[in-house]
Design an enzyme around this catalytic site. Structure first.
Site, PDB file in Angstrom:
ATOM      1  N   LEU A 173       0.742  -1.269  -0.029  1.00 44.76           N
ATOM      2  CA  LEU A 173       0.034   0.110  -0.002  1.00 44.76           C
ATOM      3  C   LEU A 173       0.985   1.160  -0.029  1.00 44.76           C
ATOM      4  O   LEU A 173       0.228   2.455   0.282  1.00 44.76           O
ATOM      5  CB  LEU A 173      -0.806   0.191   1.225  1.00 44.76           C
ATOM      6  CG  LEU A 173      -1.979  -1.179   1.232  1.00 44.76           C
ATOM      7  CD1 LEU A 173      -2.870  -1.171   2.311  1.00 44.76           C
ATOM      8  CD2 LEU A 173      -2.717  -1.253   0.031  1.00 44.76           C
ATOM      9  N   CYS A 174       2.016   1.094  -0.218  1.00 48.74           N
ATOM     10  CA  CYS A 174       2.937   2.163  -0.432  1.00 48.74           C
ATOM     11  C   CYS A 174       2.826   2.836  -1.787  1.00 48.74           C
ATOM     12  O   CYS A 174       2.776   2.153  -2.715  1.00 48.74           O
ATOM     13  CB  CYS A 174       4.596   1.876  -0.124  1.00 48.74           C
ATOM     14  SG  CYS A 174       5.104   1.657   1.310  1.00 48.74           S
ATOM     15  N   HIS A 175       2.930   4.284  -1.905  1.00 47.69           N
ATOM     16  CA  HIS A 175       2.782   5.017  -3.009  1.00 47.69           C
ATOM     17  C   HIS A 175       4.230   5.080  -3.588  1.00 47.69           C
ATOM     18  O   HIS A 175       5.283   5.243  -2.996  1.00 47.69           O
ATOM     19  CB  HIS A 175       2.678   6.568  -2.808  1.00 47.69           C
ATOM     20  CG  HIS A 175       1.260   6.642  -2.355  1.00 47.69           C
ATOM     21  ND1 HIS A 175       0.812   6.649  -1.012  1.00 47.69           N
ATOM     22  CD2 HIS A 175      -0.070   7.040  -2.939  1.00 47.69           C
ATOM     23  CE1 HIS A 175      -0.323   6.780  -0.835  1.00 47.69           C
ATOM     24  NE2 HIS A 175      -0.801   6.996  -1.840  1.00 47.69           N
ATOM     25  N   MET A 189       8.661   4.726   5.255  1.00 46.88           N
ATOM     26  CA  MET A 189       8.847   3.097   4.782  1.00 46.88           C
ATOM     27  C   MET A 189       9.918   3.135   3.976  1.00 46.88           C
ATOM     28  O   MET A 189      10.627   1.902   3.781  1.00 46.88           O
ATOM     29  CB  MET A 189       7.225   2.915   3.916  1.00 46.88           C
ATOM     30  CG  MET A 189       6.390   2.777   4.947  1.00 46.88           C
ATOM     31  SD  MET A 189       6.776   1.575   6.141  1.00 46.88           S
ATOM     32  CE  MET A 189       6.978   0.145   5.639  1.00 46.88           C
ATOM     33  N   GLU A 190      10.408   4.067   2.863  1.00 47.13           N
ATOM     34  CA  GLU A 190      11.711   3.966   2.131  1.00 47.13           C
ATOM     35  C   GLU A 190      12.894   3.880   3.042  1.00 47.13           C
ATOM     36  O   GLU A 190      13.711   3.162   2.664  1.00 47.13           O
ATOM     37  CB  GLU A 190      11.731   5.080   1.130  1.00 47.13           C
ATOM     38  CG  GLU A 190      10.677   4.992  -0.123  1.00 47.13           C
ATOM     39  CD  GLU A 190       9.135   5.126   0.586  1.00 47.13           C
ATOM     40  OE1 GLU A 190       8.031   4.982  -0.294  1.00 47.13           O
ATOM     41  OE2 GLU A 190       9.060   5.805   1.641  1.00 47.13           O
ATOM     42  N   ASP A 212      23.763 -11.472   3.945  1.00 42.25           N
ATOM     43  CA  ASP A 212      23.897 -12.505   2.768  1.00 42.25           C
ATOM     44  C   ASP A 212      25.540 -12.467   2.531  1.00 42.25           C
ATOM     45  O   ASP A 212      25.720 -13.868   2.211  1.00 42.25           O
ATOM     46  CB  ASP A 212      23.159 -12.049   1.824  1.00 42.25           C
ATOM     47  CG  ASP A 212      23.340 -12.861   0.427  1.00 42.25           C
ATOM     48  OD1 ASP A 212      23.104 -14.192   0.836  1.00 42.25           O
ATOM     49  OD2 ASP A 212      23.810 -12.509  -0.582  1.00 42.25           O
TER      50      ASP A 212
END
Length: 160
Positions: free
Chosen positions: A75-77, A113-114, A128
């Protein structure tokens, strides 16, 4: 308590409509760390890792992840980010790599969020690249420390 913004009136998941929001400068800063054995950190610092420069690869991965957050979080733009900075600092005293991700945009919605995605993917990339020598690494304490802009203005951790 505020209501959840990604739910519509019927409680269904919904993308927030930002059409009527003002375009403003927005910035978010996130921190975290990857804890590891001292020998693993020494390999990273000395550049002795067989896979190459761990911190450079992790920095690039974090930057790339920030740009693709809308593809990962449903739901992120999608945002036209104007700045992304991922800093990875070896911390010998605590046997970890400290992570700081900073994202900027001039837009109608925030960049938390970014920045969270950038820090998370940078940590995952370190894991990793080093898992063959240290499977016990932990990615810890990824958290928002500051946000600027938008309707809610400036916020810093500890101000709640």
């Amino acid at each position: 308590m505020s209501k959840l913004t990604h739910l519509d009136a019927d409680g269904r998941a919904s993308m927030v409509d930002v059409t009527d929001k003002d375009t403003t400068f927005r910035e978010a800063v996130v921190r975290g760390r990857v804890r590891m054995q001292p020998e693993t950190l020494k390999l990273i610092i000395e550049g002795g890792h067989k896979k190459g420069d761990v911190l450079t690869v992790a920095r690039i991965a974090g930057i790339q992840a920030a740009k693709r957050t809308h593809e990962l979080i449903p739901l992120c733009h999608p945002l036209m980010l104007t700045g992304i900075k991922v800093e990875l600092t070896p911390n010998e005293a605590e046997s970890c790599v400290d992570i700081e991700a900073r994202c900027k945009v001039s837009g109608q919605t925030g960049v938390e969020m970014e920045a969270l995605t950038a820090a998370s993917v940078a940590g995952l990339t370190i894991y990793d690249m080093c898992k063959a020598v240290d499977r016990g690494m932990t990615i810890d304490a990824i958290h928002l420390v500051e946000k600027k802009g938008g309707k809610s203005g400036h916020w810093q951790l500890g101000e709640d």
